[in-house]
Scaffold this motif. Structure first.
Motif, PDB file in Angstrom:
ATOM      1  N   GLN A  66      16.845  58.672  69.997  1.00  0.00           N
ATOM      2  CA  GLN A  66      17.981  59.069  70.814  1.00  0.00           C
ATOM      3  C   GLN A  66      19.265  58.393  70.334  1.00  0.00           C
ATOM      4  O   GLN A  66      19.227  57.427  69.564  1.00  0.00           O
ATOM      5  CB  GLN A  66      17.745  58.736  72.289  1.00  0.00           C
ATOM      6  N   PHE A  67      20.394  58.905  70.798  1.00  0.00           N
ATOM      7  CA  PHE A  67      21.699  58.346  70.465  1.00  0.00           C
ATOM      8  C   PHE A  67      21.872  57.002  71.169  1.00  0.00           C
ATOM      9  O   PHE A  67      21.553  56.864  72.345  1.00  0.00           O
ATOM     10  CB  PHE A  67      22.810  59.310  70.912  1.00  0.00           C
ATOM     11  N   ARG A  68      22.431  56.015  70.424  1.00  0.00           N
ATOM     12  CA  ARG A  68      22.691  54.696  71.004  1.00  0.00           C
ATOM     13  C   ARG A  68      24.113  54.270  70.650  1.00  0.00           C
ATOM     14  O   ARG A  68      24.467  54.177  69.473  1.00  0.00           O
ATOM     15  CB  ARG A  68      21.692  53.662  70.461  1.00  0.00           C
ATOM     16  N   VAL A  69      24.913  53.991  71.667  1.00  0.00           N
ATOM     17  CA  VAL A  69      26.312  53.653  71.442  1.00  0.00           C
ATOM     18  C   VAL A  69      26.460  52.369  70.626  1.00  0.00           C
ATOM     19  O   VAL A  69      27.442  52.206  69.877  1.00  0.00           O
ATOM     20  CB  VAL A  69      27.068  53.546  72.788  1.00  0.00           C
ATOM     21  N   GLY A  70      25.503  51.465  70.739  1.00  0.00           N
ATOM     22  CA  GLY A  70      25.573  50.224  69.976  1.00  0.00           C
ATOM     23  C   GLY A  70      25.411  50.408  68.477  1.00  0.00           C
ATOM     24  O   GLY A  70      25.658  49.466  67.710  1.00  0.00           O
ATOM     25  N   ALA A  71      25.026  51.617  68.055  1.00  0.00           N
ATOM     26  CA  ALA A  71      24.828  51.880  66.623  1.00  0.00           C
ATOM     27  C   ALA A  71      25.926  52.751  66.038  1.00  0.00           C
ATOM     28  O   ALA A  71      25.819  53.190  64.892  1.00  0.00           O
ATOM     29  CB  ALA A  71      23.467  52.549  66.410  1.00  0.00           C
ATOM     30  N   ILE A  72      27.015  52.982  66.769  1.00  0.00           N
ATOM     31  CA  ILE A  72      28.031  53.909  66.271  1.00  0.00           C
ATOM     32  C   ILE A  72      28.765  53.378  65.043  1.00  0.00           C
ATOM     33  O   ILE A  72      29.329  54.156  64.275  1.00  0.00           O
ATOM     34  CB  ILE A  72      29.052  54.289  67.370  1.00  0.00           C
ATOM     35  N   ASP A  73      28.768  52.065  64.842  1.00  0.00           N
ATOM     36  CA  ASP A  73      29.423  51.500  63.665  1.00  0.00           C
ATOM     37  C   ASP A  73      28.438  51.197  62.541  1.00  0.00           C
ATOM     38  O   ASP A  73      28.822  50.625  61.514  1.00  0.00           O
ATOM     39  CB  ASP A  73      30.182  50.217  64.042  1.00  0.00           C
ATOM     40  N   ASP A  74      27.180  51.549  62.735  1.00  0.00           N
ATOM     41  CA  ASP A  74      26.149  51.337  61.710  1.00  0.00           C
ATOM     42  C   ASP A  74      26.176  52.514  60.747  1.00  0.00           C
ATOM     43  O   ASP A  74      26.056  53.671  61.172  1.00  0.00           O
ATOM     44  CB  ASP A  74      24.777  51.213  62.379  1.00  0.00           C
ATOM     45  N   ASN A  75      26.321  52.242  59.455  1.00  0.00           N
ATOM     46  CA  ASN A  75      26.425  53.344  58.490  1.00  0.00           C
ATOM     47  C   ASN A  75      25.126  54.119  58.312  1.00  0.00           C
ATOM     48  O   ASN A  75      25.103  55.144  57.626  1.00  0.00           O
ATOM     49  CB  ASN A  75      26.942  52.832  57.134  1.00  0.00           C
ATOM     50  N   ARG A  76      24.046  53.651  58.963  1.00  0.00           N
ATOM     51  CA  ARG A  76      22.780  54.385  58.906  1.00  0.00           C
ATOM     52  C   ARG A  76      22.672  55.425  60.010  1.00  0.00           C
ATOM     53  O   ARG A  76      21.694  56.178  60.058  1.00  0.00           O
ATOM     54  CB  ARG A  76      21.607  53.403  58.983  1.00  0.00           C
ATOM     55  N   GLY A  77      23.655  55.480  60.894  1.00  0.00           N
ATOM     56  CA  GLY A  77      23.670  56.503  61.924  1.00  0.00           C
ATOM     57  C   GLY A  77      23.480  55.944  63.318  1.00  0.00           C
ATOM     58  O   GLY A  77      23.015  54.821  63.507  1.00  0.00           O
ATOM     59  N   ALA A  78      23.848  56.750  64.320  1.00  0.00           N
ATOM     60  CA  ALA A  78      23.816  56.312  65.713  1.00  0.00           C
ATOM     61  C   ALA A  78      22.567  56.748  66.461  1.00  0.00           C
ATOM     62  O   ALA A  78      22.433  56.457  67.648  1.00  0.00           O
ATOM     63  CB  ALA A  78      25.057  56.829  66.445  1.00  0.00           C
TER      64      ALA A  78
END
Length: 213
Positions: A66-78
């Motif tokens: 699922q989408f996770r806002v904490g991963a929005i700056d991770d270049n591997r995807g959110a």
């Protein structure tokens, strides 16, 4: 004196989807005495419960994406692949949370929950506590997209062979702590679980010389 601390003040900074407090405190030092007054921001999160459903007959696990806002700056995807998880209501039994979330996120009925870990994932800045389980399930009807419409959940449930999922830990596939911890625990306890949770399946493997681990 060791391990003593004093809360001098605690003020809310923000309260929305998450709550953030500003805490003024001082604490004991290992070599004696107390620190001066310190100010720390702390995310107030509560109890999170995770569960890894495992089918010992098919030797498969259920993970969710699922989408996770904490991963929005991770270049591997959110979008993150992780264990089924949810937040407990005040006073709610962790096992009840695991059973409820398995149904909501993956439409999976679980039973015979086994404790894996009870830990603080980020104590440097959050009060969150995680209780993590492995549970027996039947994956024959698992998979697909689930979640509660009223919570705007869009969760893709994956059924994965245990060998593949465990191998993906070594490959660095998982970016969240829960699936890494849960799958490493399964790698250590899989033989015992199959012995306890299946009728004759393990003896057939022994007779044929196969080792599912």
């Amino acid at each position: 004196m060791a391990h003593r601390f004093e809360i001098l003040g605690r003020d809310p900074c923000h309260e929305g989807f998450l709550r953030l407090d500003r805490v003024r405190l001082r604490h004991a030092k290992f070599e004696g005495g107390m620190t001066p007054e310190l100010t720390r921001e702390c995310l107030v999160r509560g109890l999170a419960v995770g569960v890894l459903p495992y089918d010992p007959e098919r030797d498969e696990v259920v993970l969710v994406e699922q989408f996770r806002v904490g991963a929005i700056d991770d270049n591997r995807g959110a979008w993150i692949t992780e264990t089924i998880a949810g937040i407990a209501e005040p006073g709610e039994d962790p096992r009840s949370v695991a059973i409820r979330e398995a149904l909501e996120e993956a439409n999976v009925h679980i039973e015979d929950l086994r404790p894996i870990a009870d830990y603080l994932p980020s104590p440097g800045g959050s009060t969150e506590r995680v209780v993590l389980y492995c549970a027996r399930c039947d994956t024959s009807q698992a998979g697909g997209v689930h979640g509660l419409d009223e919570e705007h959940e869009d969760i893709w449930s994956h059924v994965i062979p245990a060998d593949e999922a465990i191998g993906q830990v070594a490959d660095g596939h998982y970016r969240a702590a829960m699936p890494v911890i849960a799958l490493q625990w399964l790698a250590l306890n899989r033989r015992r679980l199959r012995e306890e949770w299946t009728e004759g399946a393990w003896s057939e493997h022994l007779w044929s010389g196969d080792d599912p681990d």
